[in-house]
Design an enzyme around this catalytic site. Structure first.
Site, PDB file in Angstrom:
ATOM      1  N   ASP A  39       0.839  -1.380  -0.100  1.00 25.38           N
ATOM      2  CA  ASP A  39       0.017  -0.100   0.132  1.00 25.38           C
ATOM      3  C   ASP A  39       0.863   1.149  -0.020  1.00 25.38           C
ATOM      4  OD1 ASP A  39      -3.006   1.042   0.251  1.00 25.38           O
ATOM      5  OD2 ASP A  39      -2.089   1.767   2.048  1.00 25.38           O
ATOM      6  N   GLU A  73       1.723  -0.172  -4.694  1.00 21.94           N
ATOM      7  CA  GLU A  73       0.655   1.023  -5.315  1.00 21.94           C
ATOM      8  C   GLU A  73       1.289   2.384  -5.469  1.00 21.94           C
ATOM      9  OE1 GLU A  73      -3.545   2.920  -3.726  1.00 21.94           O
ATOM     10  OE2 GLU A  73      -1.729   2.659  -2.230  1.00 21.94           O
TER      11      GLU A  73
END
Ligand SMILES: *[C@@H]1O[C@H](CO)[C@@H](O)[C@H](O)[C@H]1NC(C)=O
Ligand SMILES: *[C@@H]1O[C@H](CO)[C@@H](O)[C@H](O)[C@H]1NC(C)=O
Ligand SMILES: *[C@@H]1O[C@H](CO)[C@@H](O)[C@H](O)[C@H]1NC(C)=O
Ligand SMILES: *[C@@H]1O[C@H](CO)[C@@H](O)[C@H](O)[C@H]1NC(C)=O
Ligand SMILES: *[C@@H]1O[C@H](CO)[C@@H](O)[C@H](O)[C@H]1NC(C)=O
Ligand SMILES: *[C@@H]1O[C@H](CO)[C@@H](O)[C@H](O)[C@H]1NC(C)=O
Ligand SMILES: *[C@@H]1O[C@H](CO)[C@@H](O)[C@H](O)[C@H]1NC(C)=O
Length: 537
Positions: A224, A248
């Site tokens: 993330d 990400e």
């Protein structure tokens, strides 16, 4: 006694080795089904009518309920799952933005999140995924924790000393340093930012991830907010993890995302630039900008270290569902064909196969169970795409070959990857007489081809031409020489029979066209309805 202990240790480490440490190369040919654990499946007997995504609270999914419902994923041909974060989250009173049902509001990474089960439950999920020859990808959050104040006490967090965090500042999105050292979130639900240059943070995170991966036999990580961490943090972190890392980097610019892939960063990144380009090229209504897609495709091949490792998606927990921005089913079928047949690892977000249509967070995190896990047209299309791709990956070097563009027009694009030609269009469901896409292929005239989505046979025309017609609407087309499809389990080629051609072997027709066989019954119905509507207007 001693020998018993010894053999247990040996057994444990043998089991451990076969499931562990999947590399980038092993992931390249996989296809991934993304799950929010809380929303995928309920325990048997639970009330099924009480999950409102707008309420932003737990709905009852667990690691055990994923374990019990893996057939639905495996039957669609997926070879990996990605599950939402497994570590302990904020447990205080419900925040202004709800509860931590999604798992991204980390407090203590060294603990598991008890809402989703026990350590044994997560191990059982991992073991069952591996028993099915699938891979387990776990979502992890290292950039930040969560708080309800910009001046939190950190005593209940894994990192307890305020000096291990950057001091609060709001992000200035035009300043890269600010994106990395300031705090995501806002002042209502701030996400305190770890100082990932601090040696204590680096070393404790390294030990944590090595342990997590080993303890649960994790095959890959989805990371993330990777772009909110100084990039040099990642190579030693992923080396400690010893598995594939996909980060990400939420950005539509190819250079901004590409800089995160490679030895100086991560094995892979989520392909946000292509996602944005697919939205721009295929959503209806939309700009229908195919030239932008072509540009991003070409920039990608020029700028990434390895496009065949990128994570291709049409939906995830942070963007609106495809059907929220484009209701025409052919729009998704064509864009999805691109994510499976172009370069990279296809990722499907749970519920995409059910044509869920929620808007952005939190409405794009619908419970899956009201769908009854139906085998929809989208589910069946995914199954065919996965079966075909798995076959190509298993039997050829397809996964490492780069796609090339054969043709583009204002309403479509044709690409070729290995022996496969995929022709996609954005004209949508209404039939269009006269609209066509003509491709010049490298195949000799009279080569027998099969459209794997309909099993209709095609024959290559003079100078390698292949022409799609859209008299039944804008369906995607995927062509491969008939000879090369043998053994795939598709279109009964093993028997020398093509289902879509009346079962007659060798009955080839020189006028190649998608118009002879409807792709999916209900689409044909929709097209008929739209056709009738157009007639009456
Ligand atoms: C960028 O952000 C950092 C961190 O907040 C700050 O120190 C720096 O002055 C900013 N640079 C500019 C040009 O604003
Ligand atoms: C399509 O995208 C390109 C960028 O690649 C841009 O220059 C062009 O203006 C866009 N066209 C439309 C109609 O949006
Ligand atoms: C998109 O999402 C919003 C919010 O859930 C909803 O009101 C709207 O109807 C959705 N659009 C479509 C086309 O489903
Ligand atoms: C691909 O190979 C793997 C491992 O040998 C096997 O489990 C799987 O069934 C194969 N898949 C296809 C579609 O052939
Ligand atoms: C397309 O052509 C077919 C026959 O050639 C005709 O039956 C059909 O009505 C036409 N459709 C449209 C939308 O013009
Ligand atoms: C497919 O392969 C099998 C076994 O190799 C062979 O018997 C069969 O004739 C082939 N079918 C076609 C259509 O080439
Ligand atoms: C191909 O099929 C069409 C319609 O099914 C027929 O009219 C045409 O004659 C066929 N062409 C050949 C070469 O068999």
């Amino acid at each position: 006694m001693k020998s018993v202990i010894l053999s247990r240790v040996v057994l444990a480490s043998a089991a451990f080795q076969c499931a562990l440490a999947a590399t980038a190369d092993q992931w390249r040919g996989r296809s991934i089904y993304q799950i929010i654990t809380d929303r995928y499946a309920l325990p048997q007997g639970a009330a099924t009518n009480a999950c409102d995504p707008a309420a932003r609270t737990w709905c009852g999914g667990t690691w055990n309920t994923i374990t019990a419902n893996l057939d639905y994923i495996q039957d669609a041909g997926f070879t990996a799952i990605w599950i939402s974060p497994v570590n302990q989250n904020y447990e205080g009173p419900t925040s202004a933005y709800g509860d931590a049902y999604h798992g991204y509001w980390i407090a203590d990474v060294s603990q598991l999140n008890s809402h989703f089960g026990t350590s044994d439950d997560l191990k059982a999920l991992s073991a069952e995924v591996h028993r099915r020859n699938m891979f387990l990808m776990v979502d992890i959050v290292a950039n930040n924790v969560m708080s309800t104040s910009t001046d939190p006490g950190y005593s209940s967090y894994f990192f307890k000393d305020a000096s291990l965090y950057h001091p609060y500042c709001p992000i200035d999105w035009s300043n890269t340093t600010s994106e990395q050292v300031c705090w995501l979130g806002d002042t209502v639900v701030p996400l305190p930012d770890l100082d990932t240059k601090n040696p204590t943070v680096i070393s404790q995170y390294g030990d944590w991830i090595a342990n997590l991966v080993q303890e649960y036999s994790i095959d890959g990580l989805r990371i993330d907010a990777a772009k909110h961490v100084n990039i040099e943090f990642w190579p030693p972190f992923c080396a400690k993890a010893g598995v594939f890392c996909m980060g990400e980097v939420f950005d539509s610019s190819v250079p901004n995302v590409a800089m995160y892939q490679g030895p100086q960063g991560l094995d892979s990144v989520l392909n946000y630039p292509i996602y944005n380009a697919l939205v721009s090229a295929f959503t209806i209504p939309g700009p229908l900008n195919v030239s932008n897609l072509v540009q991003v495709f070409q920039d990608s091949q020029a700028q990434y270290k390895d496009v065949t490792l990128l994570g291709n998606f049409l939906e995830n927990q942070d963007v609106p569902r495809w059907h929220n921005i484009s209701v025409d089913p052919q729009s998704m079928y064509n864009a999805m064909t691109f994510t499976f047949m172009s370069d990279g690892i296809p990722i499907v977000y749970y519920g995409q196969e059910q044509s869920f249509s929620g808007n952005a967070d939190p409405l794009n995190r619908e419970p899956l169970w009201p769908s009854d896990y139906a085998k929809t047209n989208s589910y069946n299309l995914m199954t065919t795409l996965n079966t075909f791709r798995n076959f190509l990956v298993n039997t050829t070097s397809w996964a490492t070959q780069q796609a090339q563009i054969l043709t583009t027009s204002t309403y479509g694009i044709a690409i070729m990857k290995g022996p496969v030609i995929s022709i996609m269009t954005n004209i949508g469901s209404p039939p269009q007489n006269g609209t066509h896409i003509a491709v010049t292929s490298p195949y000799p005239q009279n080569t027998a081809m099969v459209n794997i989505l309909t099993c209709a046979q095609w024959v290559v025309g003079s100078e390698g031409t292949l022409v799609t017609q859209y008299t039944l609407g804008g369906v995607p087309t995927i062509l491969i020489p008939l000879q090369l499809l043998n053994g795939s389990g598709l279109c009964n080629t093993e028997l020398g029979v093509i289902a879509g051609n009346g079962g007659k072997a060798g009955a080839l027709n020189a006028s190649a066209s998608t118009s002879q066989f409807p792709l999916y019954p209900s689409v044909a119905l929709l097209m008929t309805t739209l056709g009738a509507l157009l007639t009456y207007l």
